[in-house]
Design a protein around this motif. Structure first.
Motif, short mmCIF file in Angstrom:
data_model
loop_
_atom_site.label_atom_id
_atom_site.label_comp_id
_atom_site.label_asym_id
_atom_site.label_seq_id
_atom_site.Cartn_x
_atom_site.Cartn_y
_atom_site.Cartn_z
N HIS A 102 -7.79 -7.58 0.96
CA HIS A 102 -9.16 -7.26 1.37
C HIS A 102 -9.70 -6.09 0.56
O HIS A 102 -8.97 -5.44 -0.18
CB HIS A 102 -9.28 -7.03 2.88
CG HIS A 102 -8.57 -5.80 3.38
ND1 HIS A 102 -7.20 -5.70 3.44
CD2 HIS A 102 -9.04 -4.62 3.85
CE1 HIS A 102 -6.86 -4.52 3.94
NE2 HIS A 102 -7.95 -3.84 4.18
N HIS A 104 -11.01 -3.04 1.23
CA HIS A 104 -10.88 -1.61 1.50
C HIS A 104 -10.15 -0.92 0.35
O HIS A 104 -9.20 -1.46 -0.24
CB HIS A 104 -10.10 -1.37 2.80
CG HIS A 104 -10.97 -1.40 4.02
ND1 HIS A 104 -10.49 -1.70 5.27
CD2 HIS A 104 -12.30 -1.15 4.17
CE1 HIS A 104 -11.48 -1.64 6.15
NE2 HIS A 104 -12.58 -1.31 5.51
N ASP A 106 -8.01 1.42 0.12
CA ASP A 106 -6.56 1.67 0.16
C ASP A 106 -5.78 0.42 -0.26
O ASP A 106 -4.56 0.44 -0.40
CB ASP A 106 -6.10 2.21 1.52
CG ASP A 106 -6.39 1.29 2.69
OD1 ASP A 106 -7.50 0.72 2.74
OD2 ASP A 106 -5.51 1.13 3.56
N HIS A 107 -6.50 -0.68 -0.52
CA HIS A 107 -5.88 -1.91 -1.04
C HIS A 107 -6.42 -2.29 -2.42
O HIS A 107 -5.73 -2.96 -3.18
CB HIS A 107 -6.10 -3.07 -0.06
CG HIS A 107 -5.49 -2.80 1.28
ND1 HIS A 107 -4.32 -3.39 1.69
CD2 HIS A 107 -5.85 -1.94 2.27
CE1 HIS A 107 -3.98 -2.93 2.90
NE2 HIS A 107 -4.91 -2.05 3.26
N HIS A 189 -10.04 -8.54 10.13
CA HIS A 189 -10.10 -7.09 9.92
C HIS A 189 -11.45 -6.64 9.38
O HIS A 189 -12.13 -5.81 9.98
CB HIS A 189 -8.94 -6.71 8.99
CG HIS A 189 -8.95 -5.30 8.50
ND1 HIS A 189 -8.82 -4.23 9.35
CD2 HIS A 189 -9.05 -4.79 7.24
CE1 HIS A 189 -8.85 -3.12 8.62
NE2 HIS A 189 -8.99 -3.42 7.35
N ASP A 212 -4.25 -5.95 6.39
CA ASP A 212 -4.65 -5.29 7.64
C ASP A 212 -5.18 -6.36 8.57
O ASP A 212 -5.94 -7.23 8.15
CB ASP A 212 -5.74 -4.24 7.37
CG ASP A 212 -5.22 -3.07 6.55
OD1 ASP A 212 -4.01 -3.05 6.25
OD2 ASP A 212 -6.03 -2.19 6.20
ZN LIG Z 1 -8.33 -2.25 5.67
#
Ligand SMILES: [Zn+2]
Ligand SMILES: [Zn+2]
Length: 497
Positions: A102, A104, A106-107, A189, A212
Motif C-alpha cells: 500500500h 503509506h 513507511d511502505h 487499511h 497493514d
Molecule cells: Zn499503512
C-alpha cells in the motif's frame, strides 16, 4: 473536486503508452521463460520493520527468483532506511519484481530509490495505490526540501517508478516470475491496500504478507480478506499486538470525538487533528459530515491542510475500492460526502493559517499524521499555547515521533523557527487520544485475522510493531492457536521448505 494528481498520473502514463507496451512485452518474456532451477526452498529476508514500525521491506527468494516486498521509510527517523545493502538484496538491478502492499510512506517512500540503483523491472500494485504512492512520494520530496534535508532521490525517479508499475486487480492471479504467482486481496487499511499472496513453484509453498490490515469493516472499506487457496507461511503486521491493545468500538469513538469537538466549540476553541493524508482523514471526513448533517455536531468549517484534498480526490476516482453504500453516494455528485460545503482547503499558505487560527471555532485536519513535519507544525505553533483549543490524536503514533512524545505527556517541545534559531514551544491546549479510528486492527482483530484464516498458516512471523507488540503477539498466537510463531529481527533470513 480537484483531481489534478489523478489527471497528471493518467496523462503522464498516456504519453508513455508505447514505451509501457514495450516494457510489458519485455517483462512478459522474462516471466514466461522455463525455470532453470527446481524449487527446493523459499526464503524470506527482513530488511526492516522488525521490532519497529517503519522501513517495511522484505526479500522473498527462491533458487530461481528474488522479489522485493515494500520499501518504506521510518517516520521520525529519516536516516533509518531498509538494509538494502545486504547480499540477499543485491544486486538490486537483478531483482525479478517489486510488490507494493500500500501507499503509506513507511511502505513506499524509498521505492523510487531502487531505480536510482539501476532497477529496471516491474512494480506490481493496485491502480489506486499507484496514484496514491506518486502523490505521497512527491509530497515526501517536497517536505524534505522545505525542511532543508537532501531527499534520497529526485522526482524523475518517481516518474521512472510510475512507468514501471503494472497494476493488478484484487483476486487476479498474476505471474511475476517463472516460479511465482502473485494475488492481491483487499486489506481494509487504506484505499488500494492489499494483502499479498505468493504461490511459489508448482504448489511448493504459499507465503502471505499481510501488509497493514483492518480486519473489521470501517466506513470506507470492507475488512481484510483472509481466505486463500493455500497458505503455509504468514508475515503478519503487529502494530497493536500488545496484550492490552484494544480499541474502543467505532460508535463510542465517534461519540467521543463529537463530544470533544462540541465542548471545544462551546469554549470558543479550535480543534486540530493530525492525520495521514490517506486513510484516517477520509474516515473522519465521513464521520464529521454525517454528524453535522444529523445535528450531533455543531456546524463549523472543516479545514484540510496538506495533501488531504488530493488524496480524497483519488478516493473519488476509484469508488470501486470503497464499500457499497459509499460507492453509490460517490457516484452522485450531490450526495458525495467528500464534496460537502464544510470542507475547505487551506490553500492560502501561512497567512491563511494565521487568519483561521485567529478566527471562529473550526476543525482542522492536517498532515503529517505523526507530527513529524508538514503543516501540522505551523498549527502547533499557532494553536498550541491557548488552553481553549484541543488536539485530538486519532491514528497510531510510532515510537520516536513527536506525535508519540506529545501523546505521552510531553508539553515542552523544541521548535526551530524556520531558521537556525531553535526555540521551545509550550503546549497548553488540551491533548486527547481517541483509538477507534485507527486503520489498523487491534489485538482482537489481529488474532481474528490469523485465527479465522482459511486455511490457517503453519508459521507466522510477527513484524511491523514495537518490540513489546511483536513479542506479545507472537507468544499470544502460539498459545491460542498452537502455530509456530516468531518475532524476527532485521536482517534475518527464514527458510521454508
Ligand atoms: Zn499503512
Ligand atoms: Zn505501515
Amino acid at each position: 473536486m480537484e483531481s489534478s494528481t489523478v489527471d497528471n498520473v493518467r496523462n503522464f502514463l498516456m504519453q508513455e503508452r508505447d514505451e509501457h507496451r514495450k516494457f510489458l512485452e519485455r517483462v512478459g518474456d522474462q516471466i514466461h521463460r522455463e525455470p532453470m532451477h527446481d524449487t527446493e526452498w523459499v526464503r524470506v529476508t527482513t530488511l526492516g520493520c522488525c521490532r519497529e514500525v517503519g522501513r517495511a521491506s522484505f526479500i522473498l527468494s527462491t533458487p530461481e527468483s528474488r522479489i522485493l516486498v515494500d520499501c518504506g521509510d521510518k517516520p521520525g527517523a529519516e536516516g533509518e532506511v531498509p538494509y538494502l545493502q545486504i547480499p540477499e538484496a543485491n544486486p538490486i538491478a537483478d531483482l525479478d519484481a517489486v510488490v507494493l502492499t500500500h501507499a503509506h510512506l513507511d511502505h513506499s517512500a524509498l521505492l523510487p530509490l531502487l531505480f536510482k540503483y539501476g532497477y529496471d523491472g516491474p512494480v506490481y500494485t493496485t491502480q489506486a495505490t499507484r496514484d496514491l504512492m506518486g502523490l505521497l512520494q512527491l509530497d515526501y520530496l517536497d517536505v524534505a526540501a522545505k525542511e532543508g534535508r537532501t531527499p534520497p532521490y529526485e522526482s524523475a525517479m518517481v516518474r521512472e517508478e510510475l512507468k514501471h508499475t503494472i497494476t493488478v486487480d484484487y483476486g487476479n492471479v498474476t505471474d511475476i516470475a517463472p516460479d511465482i504467482k502473485l494475488t492481491l486481496h483487499n486489506a481494509g487499511h487504506i484505499l488500494g491496500s492489499a494483502v499479498a499472496h505468493f504461490h511459489v513453484g508448482d504448489g511448493f509453498h504459499n507465503v502471505v504478507f499481510s501488509g497493514d490490515i483492518h480486519h473489521t469493516d470501517t466506513r470506507l472499506f470492507n475488512g481484510a480478506s483472509n481466505d486463500f487457496p493455500r497458505v503455509e507461511s504468514l508475515i503478519m503486521e503487529s502494530t497493536y499486538g500488545r496484550r492490552n491493545d484494544y480499541q474502543t468500538d467505532q460508535e463510542d469513538s465517534e461519540r467521543k470525538v463529537t463530544e470533544l469537538i462540541n465542548d471545544t466549540y462551546e469554549q470558543d476553541g479550535i480543534v486540530v487533528i493530525p492525520a495521514f493524508a490517506v486513510g484516517r482523514s477520509q474516515e473522519l471526513m465521513l464521520v464529521l459530515e454525517e454528524a453535522m448533517r444529523e445535528d450531533r455536531l455543531r456546524t463549523m468549517p472543516i479545514y484540510l491542510d496538506g495533501m488531504i484534498r488530493e488524496a480524497t480526490a483519488i478516493h473519488t476516482a476509484y469508488p470501486e475500492f470503497l464499500r457499497d453504500g459509499l460507492r453509490q453516494r460517490i457516484l452522485h455528485d450531490d450526495e458525495n460526502p467528500f464534496l460537502a460545503d464544510q470542507f475547505q482547503q487551506v490553500d492560502g499558505g501561512q497567512e491563511m493559517r494565521e487568519d483561521i487560527a485567529g478566527g471562529e471555532p473550526c476543525i482542522i485536519l492536517s498532515t503529517s499524521g505523526m507530527v513529524t513535519g508538514g503543516p501540522i507544525m505551523s498549527w502547533l505553533e499557532l494553536l498550541g499555547n491557548d488552553p481553549k483549543n484541543t488536539l485530538i490524536f486519532v491514528g497510531y503514533q510510532a515510537q520516536g515521533t513527536l506525535g508519540r512524545r506529545i501523546q505521552s505527556g510531553r508539553r515542552e517541545i523544541p521548535f526551530s523557527d524556520r531558521g537556525s534559531r531553535s526555540e521551545q514551544l509550550t503546549l497548553r491546549f488540551d491533548v486527547e487520544s481517541v483509538s477507534g479510528f485507527s486503520g489498523h486492527a487491534d489485538r482482537n482483530g489481529l488474532e481474528d485475522f490469523v485465527g479465522t484464516m482459511n486455511p490457517r498458516p503453519e508459521r507466522v512471523l510477527c513484524v511491523h510493531g514495537d518490540e513489546s507488540s511483536t513479542d506479545q503477539f507472537s507468544s499470544g498466537l502460539y498459545q491460542k492457536f498452537n502455530i509456530r510463531t516468531q518475532s524476527p529481527k532485521n536482517m534475518e533470513t527464514f527458510r521454508f521448505d
